[in-house]
Design a protein around this motif. Structure first.
Motif, mmCIF file in Angstrom:
data_model
loop_
_atom_site.group_PDB
_atom_site.id
_atom_site.type_symbol
_atom_site.label_atom_id
_atom_site.label_comp_id
_atom_site.label_asym_id
_atom_site.label_seq_id
_atom_site.Cartn_x
_atom_site.Cartn_y
_atom_site.Cartn_z
ATOM 1 N N TYR A 1 17.946 -1.233 -48.461
ATOM 2 C CA TYR A 1 16.566 -1.299 -48.925
ATOM 3 C C TYR A 1 16.518 -1.520 -50.440
ATOM 4 O O TYR A 1 15.782 -2.371 -50.934
ATOM 5 N N ARG A 2 17.337 -0.766 -51.188
ATOM 6 C CA ARG A 2 17.374 -0.921 -52.651
ATOM 7 C C ARG A 2 17.820 -2.326 -53.048
ATOM 8 O O ARG A 2 17.290 -2.919 -53.990
ATOM 9 N N LEU A 3 18.788 -2.876 -52.330
ATOM 10 C CA LEU A 3 19.256 -4.224 -52.630
ATOM 11 C C LEU A 3 18.171 -5.259 -52.339
ATOM 12 O O LEU A 3 17.990 -6.210 -53.103
ATOM 13 N N ARG A 4 17.433 -5.073 -51.238
ATOM 14 C CA ARG A 4 16.326 -5.986 -50.943
ATOM 15 C C ARG A 4 15.258 -5.912 -52.023
ATOM 16 O O ARG A 4 14.708 -6.920 -52.435
ATOM 17 N N GLU A 5 14.953 -4.704 -52.471
ATOM 18 C CA GLU A 5 13.965 -4.522 -53.535
ATOM 19 C C GLU A 5 14.413 -5.210 -54.827
ATOM 20 O O GLU A 5 13.598 -5.692 -55.595
ATOM 21 N N ALA A 6 15.719 -5.243 -55.060
ATOM 22 C CA ALA A 6 16.274 -5.889 -56.252
ATOM 23 C C ALA A 6 16.445 -7.397 -56.036
ATOM 24 O O ALA A 6 16.981 -8.083 -56.902
ATOM 25 N N ARG A 7 16.004 -7.881 -54.882
ATOM 26 C CA ARG A 7 16.056 -9.299 -54.526
ATOM 27 C C ARG A 7 17.488 -9.862 -54.503
ATOM 28 O O ARG A 7 17.731 -10.992 -54.937
ATOM 29 N N VAL A 8 18.411 -9.058 -54.021
ATOM 30 C CA VAL A 8 19.789 -9.518 -53.840
ATOM 31 C C VAL A 8 19.822 -10.434 -52.617
ATOM 32 O O VAL A 8 19.203 -10.149 -51.588
ATOM 33 N N ASP A 9 20.525 -11.544 -52.729
ATOM 34 C CA ASP A 9 20.648 -12.515 -51.644
ATOM 35 C C ASP A 9 21.389 -11.868 -50.474
ATOM 36 O O ASP A 9 22.574 -11.542 -50.580
ATOM 37 N N ALA A 10 20.708 -11.701 -49.354
ATOM 38 C CA ALA A 10 21.289 -11.036 -48.185
ATOM 39 C C ALA A 10 22.496 -11.791 -47.629
ATOM 40 O O ALA A 10 23.375 -11.185 -47.014
ATOM 41 N N SER A 11 22.568 -13.101 -47.860
ATOM 42 C CA SER A 11 23.713 -13.865 -47.358
ATOM 43 C C SER A 11 24.999 -13.527 -48.112
ATOM 44 O O SER A 11 26.082 -13.903 -47.676
ATOM 45 N N MET A 12 24.876 -12.815 -49.209
ATOM 46 C CA MET A 12 26.041 -12.428 -50.008
ATOM 47 C C MET A 12 26.526 -11.020 -49.656
ATOM 48 O O MET A 12 27.449 -10.505 -50.270
ATOM 49 N N LEU A 13 25.891 -10.380 -48.665
ATOM 50 C CA LEU A 13 26.251 -9.021 -48.268
ATOM 51 C C LEU A 13 27.047 -9.041 -46.979
ATOM 52 O O LEU A 13 26.862 -9.891 -46.123
ATOM 53 N N ARG A 14 27.919 -8.061 -46.844
ATOM 54 C CA ARG A 14 28.713 -7.917 -45.633
ATOM 55 C C ARG A 14 28.682 -6.453 -45.230
ATOM 56 O O ARG A 14 28.891 -5.566 -46.069
ATOM 57 N N ILE A 15 28.435 -6.206 -43.956
ATOM 58 C CA ILE A 15 28.452 -4.849 -43.423
ATOM 59 C C ILE A 15 29.544 -4.778 -42.370
ATOM 60 O O ILE A 15 29.537 -5.545 -41.409
ATOM 61 N N ASP A 16 30.483 -3.875 -42.576
ATOM 62 C CA ASP A 16 31.540 -3.633 -41.599
ATOM 63 C C ASP A 16 31.316 -2.255 -41.002
ATOM 64 O O ASP A 16 30.995 -1.302 -41.714
ATOM 65 N N THR A 17 31.474 -2.153 -39.691
ATOM 66 C CA THR A 17 31.407 -0.866 -39.012
ATOM 67 C C THR A 17 32.817 -0.548 -38.542
ATOM 68 O O THR A 17 33.365 -1.254 -37.692
ATOM 69 N N LEU A 18 33.392 0.457 -39.138
ATOM 70 C CA LEU A 18 34.749 0.871 -38.793
ATOM 71 C C LEU A 18 34.612 1.955 -37.733
ATOM 72 O O LEU A 18 34.323 3.115 -38.036
ATOM 73 N N CYS A 19 34.752 1.556 -36.467
ATOM 74 C CA CYS A 19 34.519 2.476 -35.355
ATOM 75 C C CYS A 19 35.621 3.512 -35.286
ATOM 76 O O CYS A 19 36.807 3.185 -35.343
ATOM 77 N N GLY A 20 35.201 4.737 -35.165
ATOM 78 C CA GLY A 20 36.156 5.830 -35.161
ATOM 79 C C GLY A 20 36.196 6.572 -33.845
ATOM 80 O O GLY A 20 35.536 6.220 -32.881
ATOM 81 N N ARG A 21 36.962 7.593 -33.844
ATOM 82 C CA ARG A 21 37.083 8.513 -32.718
ATOM 83 C C ARG A 21 36.919 9.913 -33.291
ATOM 84 O O ARG A 21 36.448 10.081 -34.407
ATOM 85 N N LEU A 22 37.304 10.900 -32.547
ATOM 86 C CA LEU A 22 37.130 12.282 -33.009
ATOM 87 C C LEU A 22 37.837 12.547 -34.328
ATOM 88 O O LEU A 22 37.303 13.203 -35.213
ATOM 89 N N ALA A 23 39.040 12.021 -34.478
ATOM 90 C CA ALA A 23 39.812 12.268 -35.698
ATOM 91 C C ALA A 23 39.285 11.467 -36.888
ATOM 92 O O ALA A 23 39.373 11.906 -38.027
ATOM 93 N N LEU A 24 38.747 10.288 -36.634
ATOM 94 C CA LEU A 24 38.244 9.414 -37.693
ATOM 95 C C LEU A 24 36.833 8.970 -37.329
ATOM 96 O O LEU A 24 36.657 8.033 -36.555
ATOM 97 N N PRO A 25 35.807 9.609 -37.882
ATOM 98 C CA PRO A 25 34.432 9.247 -37.547
ATOM 99 C C PRO A 25 34.101 7.815 -37.967
ATOM 100 O O PRO A 25 34.733 7.248 -38.844
#
Length: 63
Positions: free
Chosen positions: A16-40
């Motif tokens: 949200y803060r990045l959108r408010e600052a008008r950062v180009d969304a195409s320059m962002l990357r979101i990674d989801t590192l899926c975990g288990r009990l030991a590593l959330p």
């Protein structure tokens, strides 16, 4: 810029803060590192930053 968090609400707040600052969304990357009990599950938000331009007079080492 890299944000790494286990809190999905914190990730959304940063986006949200990045959108408010008008950062180009195409320059962002979101990674989801899926975990288990030991590593959330962890969310990593990063922003591409261009490196210095290559000098066209020099051969690129990967060519």
């Amino acid at each position: 810029m890299i944000l790494e968090t286990r809190d999905e609400a914190e990730l959304r707040a940063q986006l949200y803060r990045l959108r408010e600052a008008r950062v180009d969304a195409s320059m962002l990357r979101i990674d989801t590192l899926c975990g288990r009990l030991a590593l959330p599950t962890t969310y990593r938000l990063s922003r591409f930053v261009a490196g210095p331009a290559c000098d066209s007079d020099h051969d690129h080492p990967d060519r």
